[in-house]
Design a protein around this motif. Structure first.
Motif, PDB file in Angstrom:
ATOM      1  N   VAL A  54       0.862  -1.192   0.000  1.00  0.00           N
ATOM      2  CA  VAL A  54       0.000   0.000   0.000  1.00  0.00           C
ATOM      3  C   VAL A  54       0.893   1.236   0.000  1.00  0.00           C
ATOM      4  CG1 VAL A  54      -1.864   1.244   1.172  1.00  0.00           C
ATOM      5  CG2 VAL A  54      -1.749  -1.253   1.324  1.00  0.00           C
ATOM      6  N   THR A  55       0.756   2.073  -1.037  1.00  0.00           N
ATOM      7  CA  THR A  55       1.581   3.283  -1.144  1.00  0.00           C
ATOM      8  C   THR A  55       0.824   4.514  -0.641  1.00  0.00           C
ATOM      9  OG1 THR A  55       0.818   3.775  -3.397  1.00  0.00           O
ATOM     10  CG2 THR A  55       2.762   2.362  -3.183  1.00  0.00           C
ATOM     11  N   LYS A  56       1.587   5.594  -0.430  1.00  0.00           N
ATOM     12  CA  LYS A  56       1.050   6.918  -0.068  1.00  0.00           C
ATOM     13  C   LYS A  56       0.273   6.912   1.251  1.00  0.00           C
ATOM     14  CE  LYS A  56       0.724   7.770  -5.020  1.00  0.00           C
ATOM     15  NZ  LYS A  56      -0.106   8.122  -6.158  1.00  0.00           N
ATOM     16  N   LEU A  57       0.692   6.047   2.170  1.00  0.00           N
ATOM     17  CA  LEU A  57       0.018   5.989   3.468  1.00  0.00           C
ATOM     18  C   LEU A  57       0.459   7.146   4.363  1.00  0.00           C
ATOM     19  CD1 LEU A  57      -2.145   3.997   4.361  1.00  0.00           C
ATOM     20  CD2 LEU A  57      -0.426   2.800   5.693  1.00  0.00           C
ATOM     21  N   ASP A  58       1.441   7.908   3.887  1.00  0.00           N
ATOM     22  CA  ASP A  58       1.886   9.087   4.640  1.00  0.00           C
ATOM     23  C   ASP A  58       1.081  10.317   4.257  1.00  0.00           C
ATOM     24  OD1 ASP A  58       3.085   8.855   2.041  1.00  0.00           O
ATOM     25  OD2 ASP A  58       4.334  10.579   2.527  1.00  0.00           O
ATOM     26  N   GLY A  59       0.292  10.218   3.188  1.00  0.00           N
ATOM     27  CA  GLY A  59      -0.430  11.376   2.668  1.00  0.00           C
ATOM     28  C   GLY A  59      -1.704  11.678   3.435  1.00  0.00           C
ATOM     29  N   ASP A  60      -2.428  12.676   2.959  1.00  0.00           N
ATOM     30  CA  ASP A  60      -3.680  13.081   3.587  1.00  0.00           C
ATOM     31  C   ASP A  60      -4.784  12.144   3.092  1.00  0.00           C
ATOM     32  OD1 ASP A  60      -5.646  14.414   4.896  1.00  0.00           O
ATOM     33  OD2 ASP A  60      -5.785  16.067   3.457  1.00  0.00           O
ATOM     34  N   THR A  61      -4.762  10.928   3.626  1.00  0.00           N
ATOM     35  CA  THR A  61      -5.683   9.903   3.158  1.00  0.00           C
ATOM     36  C   THR A  61      -6.413   9.293   4.352  1.00  0.00           C
ATOM     37  OG1 THR A  61      -5.765   7.675   2.220  1.00  0.00           O
ATOM     38  CG2 THR A  61      -3.696   8.343   3.156  1.00  0.00           C
ATOM     39  N   ARG A  62      -7.589   8.739   4.098  1.00  0.00           N
ATOM     40  CA  ARG A  62      -8.371   8.189   5.206  1.00  0.00           C
ATOM     41  C   ARG A  62      -7.883   6.805   5.630  1.00  0.00           C
ATOM     42  NH1 ARG A  62     -14.164   9.512   2.653  1.00  0.00           N
ATOM     43  NH2 ARG A  62     -12.961   9.108   0.770  1.00  0.00           N
ATOM     44  N   GLY A  63      -7.129   6.140   4.769  1.00  0.00           N
ATOM     45  CA  GLY A  63      -6.465   4.898   5.167  1.00  0.00           C
ATOM     46  C   GLY A  63      -7.310   3.643   5.170  1.00  0.00           C
ATOM     47  N   GLY A  64      -8.572   3.751   4.707  1.00  0.00           N
ATOM     48  CA  GLY A  64      -9.470   2.594   4.750  1.00  0.00           C
ATOM     49  C   GLY A  64      -8.976   1.384   3.984  1.00  0.00           C
ATOM     50  N   ALA A  65      -8.186   1.629   2.922  1.00  0.00           N
ATOM     51  CA  ALA A  65      -7.677   0.517   2.104  1.00  0.00           C
ATOM     52  C   ALA A  65      -6.810  -0.419   2.940  1.00  0.00           C
ATOM     53  CB  ALA A  65      -6.875   1.054   0.927  1.00  0.00           C
ATOM     54  N   ALA A  66      -5.966   0.164   3.800  1.00  0.00           N
ATOM     55  CA  ALA A  66      -5.065  -0.651   4.625  1.00  0.00           C
ATOM     56  C   ALA A  66      -5.842  -1.516   5.616  1.00  0.00           C
ATOM     57  CB  ALA A  66      -4.075   0.244   5.368  1.00  0.00           C
ATOM     58  N   LEU A  67      -7.018  -1.032   6.018  1.00  0.00           N
ATOM     59  CA  LEU A  67      -7.827  -1.782   6.981  1.00  0.00           C
ATOM     60  C   LEU A  67      -8.738  -2.804   6.302  1.00  0.00           C
ATOM     61  CD1 LEU A  67      -8.841   1.070   9.442  1.00  0.00           C
ATOM     62  CD2 LEU A  67      -7.453  -0.910   9.983  1.00  0.00           C
ATOM     63  N   SER A  68      -8.941  -2.669   4.995  1.00  0.00           N
ATOM     64  CA  SER A  68      -9.919  -3.515   4.301  1.00  0.00           C
ATOM     65  C   SER A  68      -9.316  -4.617   3.449  1.00  0.00           C
ATOM     66  CB  SER A  68     -10.812  -2.659   3.390  1.00  0.00           C
ATOM     67  OG  SER A  68     -11.360  -1.560   4.068  1.00  0.00           O
ATOM     68  N   VAL A  69      -8.123  -4.381   2.911  1.00  0.00           N
ATOM     69  CA  VAL A  69      -7.616  -5.230   1.822  1.00  0.00           C
ATOM     70  C   VAL A  69      -7.414  -6.685   2.229  1.00  0.00           C
ATOM     71  CG1 VAL A  69      -5.127  -4.755   2.143  1.00  0.00           C
ATOM     72  CG2 VAL A  69      -6.015  -5.226  -0.140  1.00  0.00           C
ATOM     73  N   LYS A  70      -6.937  -6.940   3.440  1.00  0.00           N
ATOM     74  CA  LYS A  70      -6.706  -8.335   3.868  1.00  0.00           C
ATOM     75  C   LYS A  70      -8.033  -9.067   4.008  1.00  0.00           C
ATOM     76  CE  LYS A  70      -4.445 -11.868   5.814  1.00  0.00           C
ATOM     77  NZ  LYS A  70      -5.520 -12.814   6.056  1.00  0.00           N
ATOM     78  N   ALA A  71      -9.023  -8.392   4.608  1.00  0.00           N
ATOM     79  CA  ALA A  71     -10.327  -9.023   4.820  1.00  0.00           C
ATOM     80  C   ALA A  71     -11.043  -9.305   3.495  1.00  0.00           C
ATOM     81  CB  ALA A  71     -11.202  -8.140   5.706  1.00  0.00           C
ATOM     82  N   VAL A  72     -10.879  -8.409   2.512  1.00  0.00           N
ATOM     83  CA  VAL A  72     -11.581  -8.550   1.230  1.00  0.00           C
ATOM     84  C   VAL A  72     -10.892  -9.569   0.319  1.00  0.00           C
ATOM     85  CG1 VAL A  72     -12.258  -7.345  -0.890  1.00  0.00           C
ATOM     86  CG2 VAL A  72     -12.616  -6.258   1.331  1.00  0.00           C
ATOM     87  N   THR A  73      -9.560  -9.551   0.272  1.00  0.00           N
ATOM     88  CA  THR A  73      -8.835 -10.419  -0.675  1.00  0.00           C
ATOM     89  C   THR A  73      -8.266 -11.680  -0.027  1.00  0.00           C
ATOM     90  OG1 THR A  73      -6.680  -9.386  -0.285  1.00  0.00           O
ATOM     91  CG2 THR A  73      -8.088  -8.375  -1.969  1.00  0.00           C
TER      92      THR A  73
END
Length: 448
Positions: A248-267
């Motif tokens: 997961v890239t750009k986790l230092d940016g102004d992002t809500r971060g939901g992808a990092a919390l969802s990707v393992k559960a979804v895939t």
């Protein structure tokens, strides 16, 4: 920083829970409703949120929690454990072939996710571990993609294999494998082409590479800033060509971060690394328990220590320690310490890893705007120090009014700022002298 808003909301919810002392079932359910809203606002997948809240609720309203001495604290502990479970529980390494056998890694992802830069970052990680990676330019469509990989490969000290833009990616991969065998490269990393969206041609090309060479690991690079779209992309890639892990890239940016919390559960596939900046060293191994700790505002001291060990010059640190003890440091040492902090990601990055502080949530006494202002003030201090002569930096006692005026002009600041910095510097020296003599700690304010 990613998760700033989520961390702040969760900390407020937990603070409210802890203040109640005894909890009722309704208290817990109300808190979980707020946690659910906070997670959805952070762009976490709806089904993931639903399952997460269900798991927390089942554990949180059990007899052990409700009748315990500190139920509020127990609820926080349960949320932390369920967050870790959600993101994968264990840290996953990229699986390499045994012994001297070559491991072929295929990097995939949409255009703009930072795949080519991440590919070079990953090669750098392997090189640091004593491996001999080979980067392979398989993106024959995007203008300057090959050149970008070559520049980044050179910076990392890693060889780049290229056949230009007039060959099929599968044939380039095949030729690269032969090159690796001859040159004793034990890791081959294929930088494949991205598209603006998933299409059949893209998937067919990736499948052709897999059919032509034995790909041991397929790693998908997703952009945290695209939120739920990133998770959908990960699911599509996994369904169509199969992936082994995600970066997961750009986790230092102004992002809500939901992808990092969802990707393992979804895939069902683990996050391997996260991109935390633009520098080629800004790729962190993903530790679910550390990320959960950061999200809950508990800090991440272990990662901070690892960053310090990787970035701080041990010899310089020893010398600085001796100088501080004897109160013999000067403005040159100031510059060194600022440089070391920059290498660790700057003030905001360091504070985000300290419990109860910084980027992920509000710092004690400093909010995000004030943190940014502190960073700016440090930059202004740096400009003032660089406007000094080497002699002045090494001997601050030389700084008379005329020299200070010259420094202010050179740094583009008012003379009062130079006076303030010199005064604070002298205060710090006095304080260190007192501490060195075993005296009481005087009042001291950080110089930003």
């Amino acid at each position: 920083m990613a998760f700033d808003s989520l961390t702040e909301k969760l900390q407020n919810i937990f603070k409210n829970l802890r203040s109640k002392g005894r909890l009722t079932e309704d208290d817990v359910k109300e808190a979980l409703k707020e946690i659910k809203r906070a997670l959805l606002a952070a762009d976490v997948n709806f089904k993931v949120v639903k399952d997460f809240i269900k798991n927390v609720q089942e554990r949180a309203i059990g007899q052990d929690v409700m009748n315990g001495l500190n139920p509020g604290q127990m609820v926080v502990k349960i949320v932390n454990e369920e967050l870790v479970k959600l993101m994968g529980s264990e840290t996953t390494e990229i699986k390499l072939q045994p012994g001297s056998a070559i491991t072929v890694i295929m990097m995939a992802g949409l255009q703009g996710a930072g795949k080519t830069t991440t590919t070079a970052k990953l090669a750098g990680k392997f090189k640091l571990k004593g491996k001999k990676p080979l980067l392979v330019a398989c993106d024959v469509y995007r203008p300057a993609a090959i050149k970008q990989l070559q520049i980044n490969g050179e910076k990392q000290g890693v060889e780049v294999f290229s056949m230009g833009e007039n060959h099929k990616p599968a044939n380039i991969a095949k030729a690269a494998l032969l090159h690796a065998q001859k040159n004793k490269n034990n890791i081959v990393i294929l930088d494949t082409a991205g598209r603006l969206h998933i299409d059949e041609d893209m998937m067919a090309e990736l499948q052709e590479i897999k059919d032509t060479v034995d790909v041991h690991q397929t790693i998908l690079v997703i952009d945290a800033m695209t939120g739920q779209d990133a998770v959908n992309v990960a699911k599509d890639f996994n369904d169509k060509i199969g992936i082994d892990g995600v970066i997961v890239t750009k986790l230092d940016g102004d992002t809500r971060g939901g992808a990092a919390l969802s990707v393992k559960a979804v895939t069902g596939k683990p996050i391997l690394y996260v991109g935390m900046g633009e520098k080629l060293s800004d790729l962190e191994q993903f530790y679910p328990e550390r990320m959960a700790s950061r999200i809950l505002g508990m800090g991440d001291v272990l990662t901070l220590i690892e960053k310090a060990e990787a970035e701080i010059d041990e010899e310089k640190a020893k010398k600085m320690s001796q100088k501080l003890k004897k109160a013999q440091f000067d403005f040159e040492d100031y510059l060194d310490s600022m440089s070391q902090m920059k290498n660790m990601g700057g003030l905001g990055s360091v504070m985000s890893m300290l419990p109860g502080l910084g980027g992920m949530g509000k710092m004690k006494g400093l909010d995000d705007d004030q943190t940014a202002q502190a960073e700016k003030n440090l930059a202004r201090m740096e400009a003032m120090i660089y406007s000094m002569t080497l002699e002045e930096r090494r001997n601050p006692d030389l700084l008379n009014p005329s020299r200070k005026h010259r420094i202010a002009k050179g740094a583009g600041v008012d003379i009062s700022e130079v006076n303030r910095m010199v005064k604070q510097f002298n205060e710090m020296k006095k304080m260190m002298k007192m501490m060195g003599k075993g005296g009481r700690r005087g009042k001291f304010r950080m110089p930003f």
